[in-house]
Design an enzyme around this catalytic site. Structure first.
Site, PDB file in Angstrom:
ATOM      1  N   GLN A 194      -0.470  -6.966  -9.635  1.00 25.12           N
ATOM      2  CA  GLN A 194      -1.064  -8.258  -9.260  1.00 25.12           C
ATOM      3  C   GLN A 194      -0.517  -9.402 -10.124  1.00 25.12           C
ATOM      4  O   GLN A 194      -0.666 -10.572  -9.771  1.00 25.12           O
ATOM      5  CB  GLN A 194      -2.588  -8.204  -9.360  1.00 25.12           C
ATOM      6  CG  GLN A 194      -3.234  -7.304  -8.310  1.00 25.12           C
ATOM      7  CD  GLN A 194      -4.738  -7.286  -8.457  1.00 25.12           C
ATOM      8  OE1 GLN A 194      -5.286  -6.492  -9.210  1.00 25.12           O
ATOM      9  NE2 GLN A 194      -5.409  -8.181  -7.770  1.00 25.12           N
TER      10      GLN A 194
ATOM     11  N   GLY B  13     -11.543  -6.242 -12.300  1.00 27.24           N
ATOM     12  CA  GLY B  13     -10.455  -5.273 -12.304  1.00 27.24           C
ATOM     13  C   GLY B  13      -9.148  -5.955 -11.960  1.00 27.24           C
ATOM     14  O   GLY B  13      -9.126  -6.953 -11.234  1.00 27.24           O
TER      15      GLY B  13
ATOM     16  N   CYS C 184     -11.011  -9.218  -4.068  1.00 25.27           N
ATOM     17  CA  CYS C 184      -9.783  -8.962  -4.828  1.00 25.27           C
ATOM     18  C   CYS C 184      -9.177 -10.301  -5.248  1.00 25.27           C
ATOM     19  O   CYS C 184      -9.095 -11.231  -4.424  1.00 25.27           O
ATOM     20  CB  CYS C 184      -8.803  -8.203  -3.926  1.00 25.27           C
ATOM     21  SG  CYS C 184      -7.211  -7.871  -4.696  1.00 25.27           S
ATOM     22  N   LEU C 185      -8.733 -10.394  -6.492  1.00 24.67           N
ATOM     23  CA  LEU C 185      -8.127 -11.648  -6.958  1.00 24.67           C
ATOM     24  C   LEU C 185      -6.855 -11.985  -6.177  1.00 24.67           C
ATOM     25  O   LEU C 185      -6.453 -13.140  -6.135  1.00 24.67           O
ATOM     26  CB  LEU C 185      -7.814 -11.550  -8.457  1.00 24.67           C
ATOM     27  CG  LEU C 185      -9.036 -11.551  -9.380  1.00 24.67           C
ATOM     28  CD1 LEU C 185      -8.623 -11.245 -10.815  1.00 24.67           C
ATOM     29  CD2 LEU C 185      -9.774 -12.881  -9.314  1.00 24.67           C
TER      30      LEU C 185
ATOM     31  N   HIS D 241     -10.126   1.022  -5.847  1.00 25.16           N
ATOM     32  CA  HIS D 241      -9.517  -0.249  -5.412  1.00 25.16           C
ATOM     33  C   HIS D 241      -8.225  -0.514  -6.205  1.00 25.16           C
ATOM     34  O   HIS D 241      -7.195  -0.873  -5.637  1.00 25.16           O
ATOM     35  CB  HIS D 241     -10.534  -1.378  -5.617  1.00 25.16           C
ATOM     36  CG  HIS D 241     -10.025  -2.743  -5.301  1.00 25.16           C
ATOM     37  ND1 HIS D 241     -10.443  -3.464  -4.202  1.00 25.16           N
ATOM     38  CD2 HIS D 241      -9.121  -3.538  -5.940  1.00 25.16           C
ATOM     39  CE1 HIS D 241      -9.826  -4.624  -4.173  1.00 25.16           C
ATOM     40  NE2 HIS D 241      -9.019  -4.705  -5.226  1.00 25.16           N
ATOM     41  N   GLU D 242      -8.300  -0.315  -7.527  1.00 20.67           N
ATOM     42  CA  GLU D 242      -7.134  -0.624  -8.378  1.00 20.67           C
ATOM     43  C   GLU D 242      -6.024   0.405  -8.191  1.00 20.67           C
ATOM     44  O   GLU D 242      -4.834   0.044  -8.206  1.00 20.67           O
ATOM     45  CB  GLU D 242      -7.546  -0.716  -9.848  1.00 20.67           C
ATOM     46  CG  GLU D 242      -8.588  -1.788 -10.169  1.00 20.67           C
ATOM     47  CD  GLU D 242      -8.241  -3.181  -9.656  1.00 20.67           C
ATOM     48  OE1 GLU D 242      -7.049  -3.485  -9.480  1.00 20.67           O
ATOM     49  OE2 GLU D 242      -9.177  -3.967  -9.399  1.00 20.67           O
TER      50      GLU D 242
ATOM     51  N   HIS E 219      -3.863  -0.468  -5.387  1.00 17.03           N
ATOM     52  CA  HIS E 219      -2.832  -1.469  -5.732  1.00 17.03           C
ATOM     53  C   HIS E 219      -1.563  -0.777  -6.248  1.00 17.03           C
ATOM     54  O   HIS E 219      -0.449  -1.212  -5.955  1.00 17.03           O
ATOM     55  CB  HIS E 219      -3.323  -2.418  -6.823  1.00 17.03           C
ATOM     56  CG  HIS E 219      -4.153  -3.560  -6.333  1.00 17.03           C
ATOM     57  ND1 HIS E 219      -3.657  -4.524  -5.494  1.00 17.03           N
ATOM     58  CD2 HIS E 219      -5.451  -3.910  -6.580  1.00 17.03           C
ATOM     59  CE1 HIS E 219      -4.612  -5.424  -5.236  1.00 17.03           C
ATOM     60  NE2 HIS E 219      -5.708  -5.069  -5.885  1.00 17.03           N
TER      61      HIS E 219
END
Ligand code: Y12
Ligand code: CO
Length: 171
Positions: free
Chosen positions: A50, A45, A95-96, A137-138, A141
């Site tokens: 990001q 994701g 998370c990236l 989660h996204e 962000h």
């Protein structure tokens, strides 16, 4: 094109992203770049912020039962709104933008999502399991929130110590 992924503690990750209004070629090219970036980085994701674009866009590609991420399973989600959340579940998230750190986070177990696709068409999906967790989660962000903000005080302190140490060692 592979885009650079912003990592914690970059302040841009705290920005509340703005509604997507133009569903044009520029957006389509950006979504394609997000996909290339996410797959190359071994992500499932990615939110637009990001990669330094503060718009309410996110992509998800949940691996199938064999662990393969096929483009058929790619979801491109603009302007998402969660409806009818149900239940709670704990899941170890990563998370990236917070590389090398994984921690249990509580999320809703099931939800309905209203959103727009890359053409601006209104869509709806029912999500559970990993998809429901990844959506939450996204969307966090898009609100400028990271999963580490959901940790208890002690776990957050432990994270800050470990993360700082890892950053120093990287230099
Ligand atoms: C459940 C929990 C979290 C999400 C959000 C999406 N998260 C990711 O896609 C995380 C990807 C990730 C990839 C990493 O890279 C490799 O594994 C090679 C990674 O590794 C390091 O940081 C060293 C960390 C996170 C969805 C569903
Ligand atoms: Co993330």
């Amino acid at each position: 094109m592979i885009l650079p992924v912003i990592t914690y503690p970059n302040k841009q990750l705290k920005i509340r992203s703005k509604e997507v209004v133009n569903f044009d070629e520029l957006l389509h090219r950006f979504l394609d770049d997000m996909y290339e970036t996410m797959i190359t980085s071994n992500g499932i994701g990615l939110a637009a912020i990001q990669v330094a674009n503060p718009i309410r866009a996110l992509i998800l590609c949940i691996p199938d039962d064999e662990g393969n991420q096929t483009q058929e399973n790619l979801l491109e989600i603009m302007n998402p709104v969660i409806h009818a959340p149900q239940g709670n579940v704990l899941y170890q998230e990563g998370c990236l933008s917070v590389p090398g750190f994984y921690e249990d986070v509580e999320r809703y177990e099931k939800l309905t999502l209203h959103y727009q696709n890359r053409h601006g068409e209104a869509c709806m999906l029912e999500a559970d399991e990993l998809l429901a967790i990844a959506i939450q989660h996204e969307i966090d962000h898009l609100e400028g929130k990271l999963f580490i903000e959901k940790l208890t005080y002690n776990r957050r302190k432990k994270f800050e110590k470990e993360y700082k140490k890892a950053l120093k060692e990287k230099k």
